[in-house]
Structures are given as C-alpha cells and as structure tokens.
Design a protein around this motif. Sequence first.
Motif, short mmCIF file in Angstrom:
data_model
loop_
_atom_site.label_atom_id
_atom_site.label_comp_id
_atom_site.label_asym_id
_atom_site.label_seq_id
_atom_site.Cartn_x
_atom_site.Cartn_y
_atom_site.Cartn_z
N ALA A 226 35.79 30.97 51.52
CA ALA A 226 35.40 32.15 50.65
C ALA A 226 36.39 33.27 50.91
CB ALA A 226 34.06 32.43 50.85
N HIS A 227 36.72 33.64 52.06
CA HIS A 227 37.41 34.73 52.23
C HIS A 227 38.92 34.24 52.03
CE1 HIS A 227 34.77 37.74 54.21
NE2 HIS A 227 34.28 37.01 55.22
N GLU A 228 39.30 33.11 52.27
CA GLU A 228 40.83 32.74 51.94
C GLU A 228 40.93 32.99 50.45
OE1 GLU A 228 44.59 31.78 52.07
OE2 GLU A 228 43.21 32.31 53.72
N LYS B 75 40.13 51.67 44.44
CA LYS B 75 38.81 51.27 43.53
C LYS B 75 38.99 49.49 43.79
CE LYS B 75 37.69 54.70 40.38
NZ LYS B 75 37.46 54.75 38.80
N LEU B 76 40.33 49.23 43.69
CA LEU B 76 40.73 47.56 43.90
C LEU B 76 40.26 47.20 45.27
CD1 LEU B 76 41.62 44.98 42.76
CD2 LEU B 76 43.82 45.71 43.40
N LYS B 77 40.66 48.24 46.31
CA LYS B 77 40.38 47.70 47.76
C LYS B 77 38.69 47.76 47.85
CE LYS B 77 41.54 48.99 52.37
NZ LYS B 77 42.23 49.95 53.41
N ARG B 78 37.96 48.80 47.44
CA ARG B 78 36.77 48.85 47.44
C ARG B 78 36.08 47.51 46.97
NH1 ARG B 78 37.38 54.47 46.40
NH2 ARG B 78 36.61 53.97 44.33
N LEU B 79 36.72 47.11 45.63
CA LEU B 79 35.95 46.02 45.23
C LEU B 79 36.09 44.63 45.94
CD1 LEU B 79 34.49 44.46 42.69
CD2 LEU B 79 37.13 44.39 41.55
N GLU B 80 37.43 44.61 46.59
CA GLU B 80 37.71 43.49 47.33
C GLU B 80 36.67 43.39 48.80
OE1 GLU B 80 41.22 41.79 50.03
OE2 GLU B 80 41.62 42.94 48.36
N GLU B 81 36.52 44.78 49.22
CA GLU B 81 35.89 44.92 50.47
C GLU B 81 34.26 44.60 50.14
OE1 GLU B 81 36.43 48.80 51.53
OE2 GLU B 81 38.16 48.29 52.69
N LEU C 209 33.10 42.50 47.75
CA LEU C 209 32.89 40.82 47.60
C LEU C 209 32.77 40.20 49.23
CD1 LEU C 209 35.44 40.28 44.57
CD2 LEU C 209 32.74 40.23 44.73
N GLN C 210 33.85 40.77 49.91
CA GLN C 210 33.75 40.30 51.27
C GLN C 210 32.40 40.52 52.12
OE1 GLN C 210 37.17 42.34 53.23
NE2 GLN C 210 38.75 40.88 52.55
N ARG C 211 31.72 41.81 51.83
CA ARG C 211 30.62 41.98 52.32
C ARG C 211 29.44 41.19 51.78
NH1 ARG C 211 32.26 47.63 51.79
NH2 ARG C 211 30.93 47.60 49.85
N VAL C 212 29.47 40.82 50.54
CA VAL C 212 28.47 39.74 49.96
C VAL C 212 28.57 38.36 50.56
CG1 VAL C 212 28.00 38.62 47.95
CG2 VAL C 212 28.52 40.67 47.75
N VAL C 213 29.79 37.90 51.06
CA VAL C 213 29.80 36.79 51.58
C VAL C 213 29.55 36.98 53.21
CG1 VAL C 213 31.53 35.09 52.63
CG2 VAL C 213 31.96 36.18 50.36
N ASP C 214 29.85 37.94 53.86
CA ASP C 214 29.41 38.07 55.16
C ASP C 214 27.83 38.33 55.29
OD1 ASP C 214 32.10 37.84 56.03
OD2 ASP C 214 32.50 39.96 56.11
N THR C 215 27.37 39.16 54.55
CA THR C 215 25.91 39.28 54.21
C THR C 215 25.08 38.03 54.05
OG1 THR C 215 26.14 41.54 53.51
CG2 THR C 215 23.83 40.52 53.32
N ARG C 216 25.52 37.12 53.26
CA ARG C 216 24.95 35.94 52.95
C ARG C 216 25.17 34.98 54.24
NH1 ARG C 216 22.90 33.21 48.82
NH2 ARG C 216 23.62 34.70 47.49
N PHE C 217 26.24 34.84 54.91
CA PHE C 217 26.35 34.16 56.20
C PHE C 217 25.58 34.62 57.27
CE2 PHE C 217 28.43 33.75 60.27
CZ PHE C 217 28.45 32.30 60.34
N ARG C 218 25.28 36.11 57.50
CA ARG C 218 24.68 36.62 58.64
C ARG C 218 22.98 36.26 58.37
NH1 ARG C 218 28.02 40.96 58.10
NH2 ARG C 218 26.83 42.04 56.77
#
Length: 545
Positions: free
Chosen positions: A434-436, A455-461, A463-472
Amino acid sequence: METLTLVAVLAGSLGLTAIARRFALSAPLLIVVVSLAVALIPGLPRIELEPELILTVVLPPLLYSTSLESSVSHFRAKLQPIVALGVLLVVVTAFVIAFVVHLLLPDLPWASALILGAVVSPPDAVTAVAIGRKLGLPRGTMTVLTGESLVNDAAALTLFKVALAAVVGTASSLGHGFAVFAVASVVGILVGLLAGAIVELIRTKLDDPLLESAFGIVVPFAAYVTAEHLHPFGAEFSGSGVLAVVTAGLFLGHRSLRASPATRVQDRSVWASIDVLLEGFVFALMALQLPFVLDGAQHAARDNWTLAWSAIIVLFATMLIRIPFVFLSSYLPRSLQLLRRASHDPPALRSLAVISWTGMRGVVTIAAATGVPADTPGRAEIQLFAFTVAVGTVLIQGLTLPPLIRLLKVQDPDEDARDQAEELAAREVAKKAAHERLRELARTQLSTLDIEPEKLKRLEERLQRVVDTRFRFAQAAITLSGEERRASPQAQFAKARRELLITQRAAMIEENRAGRLDDEVLRKVLRELDLEEMSVSTTLRNRMS
C-alpha cells in the motif's frame, strides 16, 4: 406433501434452530428429538419424505454451500484420508452391513442386504462439523470431516444404484459395478468443472453482484440434474450429480478470490441463510418419517422382537465399523494414512478417536431407503433399519461427541500461533504494498491535482496514516489475548464508533417519522450506515471470538 404442511415444517425447524442457538444447544439433536415426539401425536397429518425432493432440491445446495467454503489446498493436502473415508469406508461399510443383515435374516436376498448397506454407509457430517467447529477441532481434522461429507454421498448413491440393478437382474458382474462407479465419477467431475467454468465466464461479463449471486444459486441444481441425466454408455450409466455439485462448488469457491467484494459478501449471506433453512428442514423431515417406518414394520413378515433386535444390531454394527477402519488405515502404508503430518509422524490417537466417532447418518440415508422400489424383497426391513441407524447415530453419537472432544482435549496448541504469524506477515506485506502504491499515486495522480504542495503533502501523509493505523489495529488485535482485546483502545474505539452509528440511525428514523425525511432518502442513508456498522461489528466480533 401439502404446501401448508411443508411451510409448517420449515417454520418449526427454524424456530427450534433459533432456540438451540439461543441456549448453545445442538440444533440437529433438538430438532430430531422434538420431531420424533411430534410424529407420535395422534391426529396430526403425516409428512412423507419424497426422495426426489431431497436428492434434487435439498441435497445439492447443501453440498454446494459446503464446497464453496472449503479450501482447495486443504482438500488436496488431505485427499488420501478423504478418499479413504469417503469412498473406501463407504464400500467396506456397505458390504459388512450386508453380511451382518444376511446373518440376521438369512432369507433376505443378498442384493437386498447390499441395498441396506449402501443406504446406511454415508455419514452426514453436518452435526459433527458444527460441533467440531464450535469446540475448536484442529483444521486438519475439520478438513477430513468436511471432505468426507462431500464425496461419500456420491460413492453411496452409486453403490445403491448398483445394488438396485442387482435386485432387478440388470447388473451382470462386479466389473459392471466398477464400471458404473468409474463412469459416474468421471462424468460428474467433468460436468462440475464445465458448470463452474461457464458460470465464472458469465460472472466476469456481468459486473452485477445481484445477478452473479442469482447465477450461483442455479449452479448446484443445474450441475446435479445435468450429470444425473447424462447416459454416455446406456441407461445404466450416468454421471454423479453429487460429484458434479461438489466439483463446481470447489472450483467456484477457489475462483471467488477474483470476484468483487460485493459479490463475495452477498454470496456468503445468501448461502448462510440457505444452510440454516435446509439443515433444520432435513433433520425435521427425517424424524417425521417415524409413523411410516412403524407402519411398514407392522406389515413385515417377521415378529416385532426379531425386527427390533436386528435393527439395534445393525445400528451398533454401523457405528463400530468406522472405529477400527480409522485406526487401522492410519497405520497402514502412507498412501492410506489418515491425518498424515508433513513429518510423516503417526497421527495423534486423540484426533483419530474423534474422527472414528463422527459417523452420524442423515437424511440421505432416509431418502435412499424411501426410494427403494415397492417390489424389492425386504423393503420394510430396509426402511426400518435405515431409520434406526439414522436417528440412532444422531442421538447417540451426536450427544456423546461433545463430551468426547472435551475429554480428549483435541486441539492443536500451535495452530493459533501459526495463524497469527501468517496473518501478521501477510498484513506487513500488504502495508508495504500500500505504501509503495501510494508513492506511485503521489507521482502520477495526486501531483496533477490543482492544490498547493503543502496540502498535497498533508494529503499523502493522511493516507499513509490510514494504512498504518489499520495495520496497528490489526496487529494489536492479533497479538492480544481475549481479555486484552476487549479492554484495548482499539476495541473501545470500535464500540464507540458503533454507538455513534446507532445514534445517527435513530436520528434519521425520527426525522422520517416527523415527516421531514422522505422514505426513499431514508433507505439510501440507512444502507450506508448499515454497511458501515456491519463492517465495524463484524471486525469486532471476529477479533473478540
């Protein structure tokens, strides 16, 4: 069978199933006991089982549903014990019971005795699998029991046809019987593969979950009827409808990984409902045949004591044949070993003991006995003995199997740890993938959006947090104990989220009652809230169990 009576049986069996689930009882056992009592009430209309109804309408969807949920890889890994129990044991049981009956009733023709043997030879694993799943039997044991139930009906019904042919004088030799079995197996498997391939092709063109599920419901009936009506080498040879259904179910279950999520969710719900409806119905219908069996026994040319003792002997012979077969076959050459491990160690005696006691018979036994032609010698005895074996095994083995499993403590202590390790590794791989993919999207799609770089960077971050939170969340749920899961922040968050969804739904319904929200709009919003709550509740329930 009258429609009103049929509806009453369906409703009654569903009600008893609900009671059994509410009080953690065995639904088949409760249904059989209550139905036997109902069958003895004077004045109630009798409900005669129609073999064609069971074999064409009830059996195919039950087998198909089980096949869909079976793992092809697990089935292949346990193919040897499955074939040993589902085919070889069926044949052994049929001939041993025929020999026992021939000793008890010497004047009964050998062909009629073999018909009885074929009728009582296939166990019905519905009760055993339900009990085993509830009490945590190891996955290998469950695979063997489930796989056996998928193939033994085909072997028994084919042997039943051969025995009937011997009664009417159309079966010429033992080789003829093998030929009938071989043709039935090959044609049935080919029909199942063809049906599965056609339905999968149609599904890929539809992209409509509702229609895809509708086509799935047709599959077991179409496969069964097609195989049974194919006679490639004459009227005596036909395909096995049971094997056609099982093959189609295994094929489509394996290919369901390619289906859309909506189709998989809908299929699971549809077939779960069908299972609950039909399983209770068949056990009720089986027990309700008691008056017909007793009437037939009254017209038999034997005294009641002879019939009663003979029926009891056949019952216990049927249960006991399985025990030495399971143990002996596990220590024969590896080609016949049961539950053989990767290390080739002998299987645990406790697991074999459980498997040897899971020989409950079911409605197929009653249906086959009812389908014996009226002019068959010993038809009344066949039906009485078949009913005694079916009901007796359900009551005796069904009642004693749970204590046996608890007493022997048949669990694999390492299975949960292996499952946890595999799931954690798979989720780690999924997170990295997912990160890749997110990095690729940031380069190709997100960068084309007309928004500021920050804003684009915050949007990307985000989405990354969503993936990481679900994994944790998944990681914590996997590694924590049951009590720790219930007290974990993730579980409390999920419960709070569910409470908020319930509150939103109540508010929407109140707006509708007040006349400020149209019914169609309400249904649209409720569907969204219902799906979200189902996701939360299912995840929480799976992790807490």
